[in-house]
Structure formats: structure tokens, C-alpha cells
Design a protein around this motif. Structure first.
Motif, PDB file in Angstrom:
ATOM      1  N   PRO A  88       0.804  -1.234   0.000  1.00 44.08           N
ATOM      2  CA  PRO A  88       0.000   0.000   0.000  1.00 44.08           C
ATOM      3  C   PRO A  88       0.834   1.279   0.000  1.00 44.08           C
ATOM      4  O   PRO A  88       0.412   2.284  -0.577  1.00 44.08           O
ATOM      5  CB  PRO A  88      -0.824  -0.120   1.284  1.00 44.08           C
ATOM      6  N   HIS A  89       2.013   1.264   0.667  1.00 39.27           N
ATOM      7  CA  HIS A  89       2.790   2.488   0.825  1.00 39.27           C
ATOM      8  C   HIS A  89       3.654   2.815  -0.386  1.00 39.27           C
ATOM      9  O   HIS A  89       4.258   3.891  -0.446  1.00 39.27           O
ATOM     10  CB  HIS A  89       3.690   2.357   2.056  1.00 39.27           C
ATOM     11  N   GLU A  90       3.744   1.935  -1.373  1.00 36.32           N
ATOM     12  CA  GLU A  90       4.657   2.150  -2.493  1.00 36.32           C
ATOM     13  C   GLU A  90       4.145   3.247  -3.429  1.00 36.32           C
ATOM     14  O   GLU A  90       2.951   3.308  -3.757  1.00 36.32           O
ATOM     15  CB  GLU A  90       4.835   0.843  -3.275  1.00 36.32           C
ATOM     16  N   THR A  91       5.057   4.084  -3.848  1.00 37.55           N
ATOM     17  CA  THR A  91       4.725   5.124  -4.816  1.00 37.55           C
ATOM     18  C   THR A  91       4.650   4.509  -6.213  1.00 37.55           C
ATOM     19  O   THR A  91       5.045   3.347  -6.427  1.00 37.55           O
ATOM     20  CB  THR A  91       5.782   6.227  -4.814  1.00 37.55           C
ATOM     21  N   ALA A  92       4.187   5.306  -7.170  1.00 37.81           N
ATOM     22  CA  ALA A  92       4.111   4.823  -8.544  1.00 37.81           C
ATOM     23  C   ALA A  92       5.489   4.420  -9.058  1.00 37.81           C
ATOM     24  O   ALA A  92       5.651   3.369  -9.687  1.00 37.81           O
ATOM     25  CB  ALA A  92       3.490   5.894  -9.432  1.00 37.81           C
ATOM     26  N   GLU A  93       6.511   5.240  -8.781  1.00 38.88           N
ATOM     27  CA  GLU A  93       7.841   4.915  -9.286  1.00 38.88           C
ATOM     28  C   GLU A  93       8.402   3.661  -8.608  1.00 38.88           C
ATOM     29  O   GLU A  93       9.072   2.846  -9.261  1.00 38.88           O
ATOM     30  CB  GLU A  93       8.793   6.097  -9.087  1.00 38.88           C
ATOM     31  N   GLN A  94       8.133   3.475  -7.334  1.00 41.26           N
ATOM     32  CA  GLN A  94       8.593   2.262  -6.657  1.00 41.26           C
ATOM     33  C   GLN A  94       7.916   1.023  -7.249  1.00 41.26           C
ATOM     34  O   GLN A  94       8.560  -0.012  -7.466  1.00 41.26           O
ATOM     35  CB  GLN A  94       8.312   2.370  -5.162  1.00 41.26           C
ATOM     36  N   ALA A  95       6.617   1.115  -7.507  1.00 42.66           N
ATOM     37  CA  ALA A  95       5.894  -0.017  -8.071  1.00 42.66           C
ATOM     38  C   ALA A  95       6.401  -0.346  -9.474  1.00 42.66           C
ATOM     39  O   ALA A  95       6.586  -1.525  -9.826  1.00 42.66           O
ATOM     40  CB  ALA A  95       4.396   0.278  -8.106  1.00 42.66           C
ATOM     41  N   ILE A  96       6.657   0.673 -10.271  1.00 43.64           N
ATOM     42  CA  ILE A  96       7.169   0.443 -11.624  1.00 43.64           C
ATOM     43  C   ILE A  96       8.568  -0.168 -11.575  1.00 43.64           C
ATOM     44  O   ILE A  96       8.915  -1.038 -12.380  1.00 43.64           O
ATOM     45  CB  ILE A  96       7.173   1.753 -12.428  1.00 43.64           C
ATOM     46  N   ALA A  97       9.391   0.277 -10.632  1.00 36.85           N
ATOM     47  CA  ALA A  97      10.741  -0.282 -10.499  1.00 36.85           C
ATOM     48  C   ALA A  97      10.672  -1.774 -10.180  1.00 36.85           C
ATOM     49  O   ALA A  97      11.443  -2.580 -10.720  1.00 36.85           O
ATOM     50  CB  ALA A  97      11.506   0.465  -9.406  1.00 36.85           C
ATOM     51  N   ILE A  98       9.743  -2.168  -9.299  1.00 39.92           N
ATOM     52  CA  ILE A  98       9.566  -3.587  -8.963  1.00 39.92           C
ATOM     53  C   ILE A  98       9.117  -4.376 -10.186  1.00 39.92           C
ATOM     54  O   ILE A  98       9.625  -5.464 -10.484  1.00 39.92           O
ATOM     55  CB  ILE A  98       8.550  -3.725  -7.818  1.00 39.92           C
ATOM     56  N   LEU A  99       8.142  -3.816 -10.916  1.00 40.12           N
ATOM     57  CA  LEU A  99       7.645  -4.498 -12.109  1.00 40.12           C
ATOM     58  C   LEU A  99       8.736  -4.638 -13.157  1.00 40.12           C
ATOM     59  O   LEU A  99       8.895  -5.711 -13.764  1.00 40.12           O
ATOM     60  CB  LEU A  99       6.456  -3.719 -12.679  1.00 40.12           C
ATOM     61  N   ALA A 100       9.499  -3.565 -13.394  1.00 42.66           N
ATOM     62  CA  ALA A 100      10.557  -3.613 -14.398  1.00 42.66           C
ATOM     63  C   ALA A 100      11.598  -4.673 -14.066  1.00 42.66           C
ATOM     64  O   ALA A 100      12.077  -5.397 -14.956  1.00 42.66           O
ATOM     65  CB  ALA A 100      11.217  -2.231 -14.517  1.00 42.66           C
ATOM     66  N   LYS A 101      11.933  -4.785 -12.789  1.00 44.45           N
ATOM     67  CA  LYS A 101      12.899  -5.807 -12.378  1.00 44.45           C
ATOM     68  C   LYS A 101      12.355  -7.210 -12.618  1.00 44.45           C
ATOM     69  O   LYS A 101      13.078  -8.110 -13.059  1.00 44.45           O
ATOM     70  CB  LYS A 101      13.256  -5.619 -10.904  1.00 44.45           C
ATOM     71  N   LEU A 102      11.057  -7.395 -12.356  1.00 47.93           N
ATOM     72  CA  LEU A 102      10.437  -8.712 -12.532  1.00 47.93           C
ATOM     73  C   LEU A 102      10.470  -9.151 -13.989  1.00 47.93           C
ATOM     74  O   LEU A 102      10.781 -10.313 -14.289  1.00 47.93           O
ATOM     75  CB  LEU A 102       8.988  -8.676 -12.039  1.00 47.93           C
ATOM     76  N   ILE A 103      10.180  -8.248 -14.904  1.00 53.27           N
ATOM     77  CA  ILE A 103      10.071  -8.631 -16.317  1.00 53.27           C
ATOM     78  C   ILE A 103      11.364  -8.399 -17.085  1.00 53.27           C
ATOM     79  O   ILE A 103      11.432  -8.668 -18.291  1.00 53.27           O
ATOM     80  CB  ILE A 103       8.919  -7.879 -17.010  1.00 53.27           C
ATOM     81  N   GLY A 104      12.413  -7.891 -16.395  1.00 47.45           N
ATOM     82  CA  GLY A 104      13.697  -7.675 -17.044  1.00 47.45           C
ATOM     83  C   GLY A 104      13.702  -6.511 -17.997  1.00 47.45           C
ATOM     84  O   GLY A 104      14.270  -6.590 -19.105  1.00 47.45           O
TER      85      GLY A 104
END
Length: 333
Positions: free
Chosen positions: A304-320
Motif C-alpha cells: 500500500p505504501h509504495e509510490t508509482a515509481e517504486q511499483a514500476i521499479a519492482i515491475l521492471a525488475k520482474l520482467i527484465g
């Protein structure tokens, strides 16, 4: 009623298929002497967006519709608002695939004044909201979703209509089933907790069950019933609109509905579904090459506390992938 709500109700109705009873209620609401200007403007917008082509069948449908409008019997001295919106009724005929033109003609001379008023609840991007229905059922409506329901459940069923995603905790009433209608799915429950996801334009429609049991009926865009099944807890039914395929999988249903507390949890989900949810949560647009990720499925959780940029960074790492923010647009490379 607020003008934006009127536009959403009309727009939602033209994107879905509904029963003749519900269509009758909708068109009765459309014709009553309230908010006429806003209704006319919404219908005009639909008319302008409708492709300018018609078959012999749609022309014949509209001819019958117009004749029915002109010959409808009304009390003396009463100017029926239907005449004021009749010039946009062709939008119904041109949208013949929805089947609404036939319903419009069928109810044009016999409004059901006993039908309850319809209420509409829209949740903007970046939000989720909890509402209580007239029967005491509790619904958590997710971002970018519209829920339409009667102000009182007077019929044989408790029917509501959803575009988007919502989690339902249904008040028990064995004599009056609770039914959720979406474009391609009808979910019926007596007393249970379940989630329905049916966003316009998304390739997948889902129902997951947390408690109780539900019967799910899946139909094609043309309205033909394709599949029917009864779900038990921790089962998820997925309908792929682009292939007309249906699958039932084991899931942790309680985790899937944790978006109510701000979590986003995906289990074996395609990238397009993850992107759709992130766009609605953060009110952003994510641009990526969908073909590169076709056939890939992911497990991922966002806090819940993650910002948009933090969430995108996690997603980008997951999909390479790498990513770049440009105001409210994110580019994945």
C-alpha cells in the motif's frame, strides 16, 4: 443527478448486454422528465462515436422503432420526453449487436412506473470505495469501476451491473438470489464473498470465490451462453475474450481481494492485467511492447505504501525491463 453520472450510466449501458427487464427500467429512466438536456447530450455523443454504416436490418429496426415512437399512446396534453430524444434513437439501431433497439421499442408505450430508480456509483482512478446496497450487502468497488444497482430490490432477484472490479459480501436471502451482470459474465450467489473483474477493453474477465458458492455463466460478445460452472472457495474462473476460452484455477482468493487494504497481489497473471491495475491505482499510463510478453504469467505483490515509481521499479525488475517516467506516462523498454 450530476451530469457526469448520467453520461456514465448511458455509456455503461451501451457497452453491455442486459435483460429485457433491466433494459425496460433503463429506458423508462431515459424517458422520464428529468435531466433531459444531459441525457440528450450523452446520446448525441454516442451517436457521433457510432460508425456511420448500417445494414438493411438496422435500417428496418430503426424504421420500426421510429414508427413505435410516433404511435405510442400517451395521456392527452402530456408531452412525452421520448420525442425530444428520438432523433438519437438511431444510435440504438446502429448498435444492433447489443440488442437494445428491440428493448427500446418494446417498452416505448408501456413504462413500468413501479420499477425502482437506478443508482450509480463510480470510483475514480487512484481510489477504491466501500458501499452498502439496499439489502445490506457490502461492495468494495475498485478504481476506474462503475456499479449500477436499483435503489430497492423489489424483483425476484437482486441484480447489479458492473464495469470494472468489485468485491461482494452478499447478505443472505435464499428466496432472492444476488446476481452480478457484466458484459461476458453473470455471477449468481445466495450468500457469499466473491470478486468479479470485468474492465472494458481487458482481454480477461475473472470471478474468484472466497466463501460460499457461486454459479458463473459465461457468454460471448454476441450473447450466446458459452459455459456454466459452480465455483467452490479458492477457485477462480477466467474467460479469455480474445479466444473464447474458459479456465478454472486454484487461487488464494483472500489474497486477491487485499486491494481493499491497498495491496495488489497477482497470481499467475499476464502482464497486461498487472499494467491495467497499476494504471488505475496510480492514474498513470504505461507504454510497453505487449508482444514481447505474450504467453508469460507472473506472481507479484505491491504494498500500500509504495509510490508509482517504486511499483514500476519492482515491475521492471520482474520482467527484465528498464523504465522511464515522462510526467504521467511510463515507458517500459
Amino acid at each position: 443527478m450530476e451530469e457526469g453520472n448520467i453520461r456514465r450510466i448511458i455509456g455503461t449501458f451501451f457497452k453491455n448486454r442486459f435483460s429485457a427487464q433491466t433494459a425496460g427500467r433503463f429506458f423508462y429512466w431515459l424517458r422520464i422528465d428529468t435531466d433531459i438536456r444531459e441525457k440528450e447530450e450523452a446520446l448525441e455523443e454516442i451517436w457521433e462515436r457510432t460508425p456511420s454504416m448500417a445494414t438493411d436490418k438496422t435500417r428496418a429496426d430503426f424504421a420500426r422503432l421510429r414508427a413505435r415512437i410516433e404511435t405510442a399512446r400517451r395521456p392527452a396534453g402530456h408531452r412525452h420526453p421520448l420525442r425530444r430524444i428520438a432523433r438519437y434513437a438511431a444510435a440504438l439501431a446502429l448498435l444492433a449487436a447489443t440488442g437494445l433497439a428491440a428493448y427500446f421499442a418494446a417498452v416505448s408505450s408501456a413504462p413500468d412506473t413501479s420499477s425502482p430508480r437506478m443508482a450509480e456509483h463510480f470510483v475514480p482512478y487512484g481510489e477504491s470505495q466501500e458501499i452498502t446496497l439496499p439489502d445490506g450487502s457490502v461492495v468494495w468497488v475498485n478504481a476506474g469501476s462503475v456499479l449500477i444497482y436499483p435503489e430497492s430490490f423489489t424483483g425476484r432477484t437482486r441484480s447489479v451491473y458492473l464495469n470494472g472490479e468489485a468485491d461482494f459480501s452478499v447478505a443472505k436471502n435464499p428466496k432472492k438470489p444476488f446476481v452480478v451482470h457484466t458484459k461476458n459474465m453473470q455471477v449468481e450467489a445466495l450468500g457469499t464473498v466473491f470478486c468479479v473483474q470485468s474492465y472494458p477493453g481487458a482481454r480477461y474477465v475473472r470471478t474468484s470465490l472466497e466463501e460460499g458458492s457461486v454459479r458463473v455463466r459465461v457468454s460471448t460478445d454476441g450473447g450466446a451462453e458459452l459455459y456454466s460452472a459452480v465455483l467452490t472457495p479458492d477457485k477462480q474462473l477466467t474467460y479469455a475474450r480474445h479466444t473464447n476460452e474458459v479456465a478454472i484455477d486454484d487461487v488464494d482468493a483472500a489474497s486477491l481481494v487485499m486491494w481493499r487494504e491497498g495491496h495488489l497481489i497477482f497470481q499467475n497473471a499476464p502482464l497486461e492485467e498487472i499494467v491495467l491495475k497499476l494504471e488505475k491505482r496510480y492514474n498513470i499510463r504505461i507504454s510497453y511492447n505487449a508482444a514481447l510478453y505474450e504467453g508469460r504469467y507472473y506472481y507479484i505483490k505491491f504494498q500500500p505504501h509504495e509510490t508509482a515509481e517504486q511499483a514500476i521499479a519492482i515491475l521492471a525488475k520482474l520482467i527484465g525491463a528498464s523504465y522511464q517516467f515522462n510526467e504521467s506516462v511510463v515507458y517500459l523498454h
